[in-house]
Design an enzyme around this catalytic site. Structure first.
Site, PDB file in Angstrom:
ATOM      1  N   ASP A   1       0.821  -1.207   0.000  1.00  0.00           N
ATOM      2  CA  ASP A   1       0.000   0.000   0.000  1.00  0.00           C
ATOM      3  C   ASP A   1       0.860   1.264   0.000  1.00  0.00           C
ATOM      4  O   ASP A   1       1.889   1.335   0.676  1.00  0.00           O
ATOM      5  CB  ASP A   1      -0.863  -0.042   1.278  1.00  0.00           C
ATOM      6  CG  ASP A   1      -1.829   1.108   1.365  1.00  0.00           C
ATOM      7  OD1 ASP A   1      -2.658   1.214   0.463  1.00  0.00           O
ATOM      8  OD2 ASP A   1      -1.729   1.896   2.312  1.00  0.00           O
TER       9      ASP A   1
ATOM     10  N   GLU B   1       0.839  -0.282  -5.165  1.00  0.00           N
ATOM     11  CA  GLU B   1      -0.277   0.658  -5.167  1.00  0.00           C
ATOM     12  C   GLU B   1       0.352   2.049  -5.135  1.00  0.00           C
ATOM     13  O   GLU B   1       0.697   2.576  -4.084  1.00  0.00           O
ATOM     14  CB  GLU B   1      -1.196   0.432  -3.958  1.00  0.00           C
ATOM     15  CG  GLU B   1      -2.521   1.165  -4.111  1.00  0.00           C
ATOM     16  CD  GLU B   1      -2.652   2.440  -3.288  1.00  0.00           C
ATOM     17  OE1 GLU B   1      -3.585   3.205  -3.544  1.00  0.00           O
ATOM     18  OE2 GLU B   1      -1.814   2.691  -2.395  1.00  0.00           O
TER      19      GLU B   1
HETATM   20  C1  GLC Z   1      -4.083   3.509  -0.060  1.00  0.00           C
HETATM   21  C2  GLC Z   1      -5.452   2.886   0.120  1.00  0.00           C
HETATM   22  C3  GLC Z   1      -6.398   3.912   0.652  1.00  0.00           C
HETATM   23  C4  GLC Z   1      -5.883   4.450   1.962  1.00  0.00           C
HETATM   24  C5  GLC Z   1      -4.443   4.958   1.797  1.00  0.00           C
HETATM   25  C6  GLC Z   1      -3.806   5.223   3.126  1.00  0.00           C
HETATM   26  O1  GLC Z   1      -4.087   4.490  -1.005  1.00  0.00           O
HETATM   27  O2  GLC Z   1      -5.887   2.353  -1.099  1.00  0.00           O
HETATM   28  O3  GLC Z   1      -7.676   3.374   0.815  1.00  0.00           O
HETATM   29  O4  GLC Z   1      -6.695   5.476   2.427  1.00  0.00           O
HETATM   30  O5  GLC Z   1      -3.624   4.011   1.172  1.00  0.00           O
HETATM   31  O6  GLC Z   1      -3.511   4.025   3.773  1.00  0.00           O
END
Ligand code: GLC
Length: 652
Positions: free
Chosen positions: A284, A326
């Protein structure tokens, strides 16, 4: 590669290894460690070489990898070896994913286990279970504020439930994707608690400052991620009398990766979940891993080095496990998370194709594909052994992160164009039936993003309210059109739970004080299984969407040209409403596929005399692989009905 310094360090480490580790039979581990050690050493040295305890930290790193290798179940070790031999396995067109919240989909992990038939019915064989680790009640950011990285949240089950699920998935050849939130922890995590109590070791796990001097310097160049709900990037902590770096929400404390102990802890956690049966780990917010004054604190070189190091270490212990990046950042930056100047992915094998996603939404609103074509053409080719995660919707908002230069290149003004899109999707545009909600409006910069379910954004909600069958048709066509593109583009298509039955916006979140100010909850639904049953009722909206997707997925799996070997060519066509590309087959003698999508409300014509099109449609027996029909032709032109797609091939 043989290199004296790193190899003499490796020899010293092997001598010093804990006797418990030395006693074990670790043949594969040692061969992989030898193969990767020069890279591991070099990266670890760039990041932490200045420290006096560098060698001690390097020993800890190797022991961590070795311990997790010892803990790795035999079955998974065997799978690692098979995947090493068949290293392109994940580029196959056979994979189709779905992302879901366990509690929204089936209450808990046991419930999810009982619903595996549903995935199989649709053809899904990769499941991304959104974060399932322990989070504080309320302040959880949908699971992305973890308070215990090794425990499944007790509201959705226990570690044993996940274990049972992963065993069952393996039997059914369904891949399991789990999240590891590498950038931050909850303020309720044990490390944060200890830091608050004054424990210096754990204070070094975070970015803490006694006064505003350094935070203010950071703020000069750092953007705000949640400007409405969590403005600024630092939060004052009364107990410690310190400012804490909190880039996302004020209860999400950013981890300090300039401390090697943080890197080793997080690697250990990645390997822990790999050993619980995760085939793929979603990392993430990877763009944020390194913070530097004077920068945006995103996409820093060191963030890439950390990911390379994570990959190299994971390859030693669990080489069959893949990473998803991500990184929802500028188009030219996203692609770097595969790693640069390489053939194999050096960082993450898979990355969210946020550019494609945002461009698809642009094409829907404008009814033309000019920016879609332009934006994709501007991107460099990705690495050979890496692949995209192609998606239309996910649990997050839609950010209009395409490049300003591309917007200008198609004749629009970036600010005005983005404003039009926000208005279009949030119901402030007369000609739009979209029912989205604004998210993350920044009053200082004027930026905003969009929340809303696929069905509500494509007009199904408005159509059902108006009981307008023509509008319903149109919304369903959009849903299918968008899916036809993520299923044929090249990469792993990732459907979002609920979209397969046309789930509308859910306003329940407004009744929960912890969610009410975060419109993303409108598209994180609780599946209504009675409604899902309607997929068996011919003519229902649910059946029309579900069964069309089911067929599309089944057809995709049969088309070898849809495997991802950089075998795509975008075709420039005069007609701006059409988006056209070819997927050619690498096996000589096999047919390629011409993908055509019409974003307009009227039938459009495609001139078939283009040489690239002719190379695919050369025999005059054109068939649409999805419907099995021959498409309508008029005077050497293909006729594409409104909001329609074709997957065309030609047979002798
Ligand atoms: C990523 C997740 C999102 C979250 C962010 C902070 O972007 O997809 O949902 O708010 O990380 O953890």
């Amino acid at each position: 590669m043989y290199e004296q310094v790193s190899h003499s360090l490796l020899n010293e480490i092997l001598i010093k290894l804990n006797p418990e580790i030395k006693q074990q039979e670790l043949r594969y581990f040692y061969t992989r460690l030898g193969a990767n050690f020069y890279a591991i050493y070099s990266l670890f040295h760039v990041l932490y070489g200045e420290r006096n305890d560098f060698e001690e930290q390097a020993l800890k790193l190797v022991e961590t990898m070795a311990r997790q290798y010892i803990a790795r179940p035999e079955k998974l070790k065997q799978q690692d070896i098979e995947r090493e031999k068949d290293h392109n396995w994940f580029l196959s067109q056979k994979w189709v994913g779905m992302a879901l919240y366990t509690d929204g989909f089936a209450s808990n992990l046991k419930g999810l286990h009982k619903k595996l038939y549903y995935f199989q019915e649709l053809g899904i064989n990769m499941i991304h279970i959104m974060p399932i680790l322990q989070c504080p009640e309320g302040k959880s950011d949908g699971g992305y504020a973890v308070s215990d990285f090794r425990r499944v949240d007790n509201r959705i089950g226990r570690n044993e439930d996940l274990h049972a699920l992963s065993e069952e998935l393996q039997k059914r050849d369904i891949l399991l994707t789990l999240d590891v939130v590498v950038n931050h922890t909850s303020n309720e995590h044990e490390w944060a608690k200890k830091a608050r109590q004054g424990d210096k070791k754990y204070q070094d796990y975070y970015y803490l400052f006694d006064n505003r001097e350094i935070p203010d310097m950071f703020e000069e160049t750092m953007p705000e991620i949640f400007p409405e709900t969590a403005p600024g990037n630092f939060t004052w902590n009364e107990e410690m009398q310190k400012w804490v770096m909190t880039v996302f929400n004020n209860f999400q404390w950013d981890l300090n990766y300039s401390n090697p102990a943080v890197f080793i802890e997080m690697l250990d956690i990645i390997l822990f979940w790999s050993n619980q049966g995760a085939d793929i780990i979603r990392l993430d917010a990877v763009a944020f891993l390194w913070k530097k004054i004077g920068s945006t604190c995103q996409n820093e070189r060191e963030a890439h080095l950390i990911l390379q190091l994570m990959k190299d270490c994971c390859q030693v212990t669990a080489p069959g496990v893949l990473f998803i990046a991500e990184a929802i950042v500028a188009p030219i930056e996203i692609i770097k998370y595969f790693g640069e100047d390489a053939i194999n992915a050096k960082e993450c094998e898979i990355a969210y194709n946020a550019t494609f996603m945002a461009l698809l939404w642009d094409a829907v609103a404008t009814k033309n594909a000019k920016l879609l074509y332009q934006g994709l053409r501007s991107l460099p080719d990705k690495l050979e052994r890496a692949t995209w995660l192609n998606y239309v919707r996910c649990h997050d908002d839609i950010g209009l992160g395409f490049d300003d230069a591309d917007i200008r290149a198609v004749g629009s003004e970036p600010h005005q164009h983005r404003k039009f899109l926000i208005d279009y999707y949030t119901g402030n545009y007369a000609d739009s039936s979209a029912r989205g909600l604004p998210f993350g409006h920044n009053h200082k910069t004027g930026d905003a993003r969009i929340s809303g379910s696929l069905a509500s954004l494509t007009g199904l909600q408005a159509a059902l309210q108006n009981n307008d069958s023509q509008q319903i048709d149109q919304a369903i066509k959009h849903i299918l059109l968008l899916h036809s593109l993520i299923l044929s583009f090249g990469g792993i298509p990732l459907l979002y739970y609920g979209d397969e039955i046309g789930t509308l916006n859910d306003c329940d979140f407004l009744n929960d004080e912890h969610k009410a100010n975060d419109t993303r909850w409108t598209h994180r639904p609780k599946i209504n299984w009675d409604k899902a049953e309607l997929r068996h009722q011919s003519g229902s909206v649910e059946s029309r969407i579900f069964n069309a997707l089911k067929k599309m997925i089944a057809v995709r799996k049969e088309i070898s040209a849809f495997a991802d070997f950089n075998n795509r060519e975008f075709i420039h066509v005069e007609n701006p409403h059409l988006f056209v590309f070819t997927r050619f087959n690498l096996h000589l003698g096999s047919n390629g596929v011409l993908v055509v999508a019409n974003f307009d409300a009227h039938p459009q014509y495609l001139d078939l005399n283009d040489p690239s099109i002719k190379s695919i449609l050369c025999y005059g027996h054109t068939t649409d692989l999805y419907s099995g029909d021959s498409p309508a032709m008029f005077k050497d032109q293909l006729v594409i009905p409104p909001y329609h797609f074709y997957w065309l091939t030609d047979q002798k």
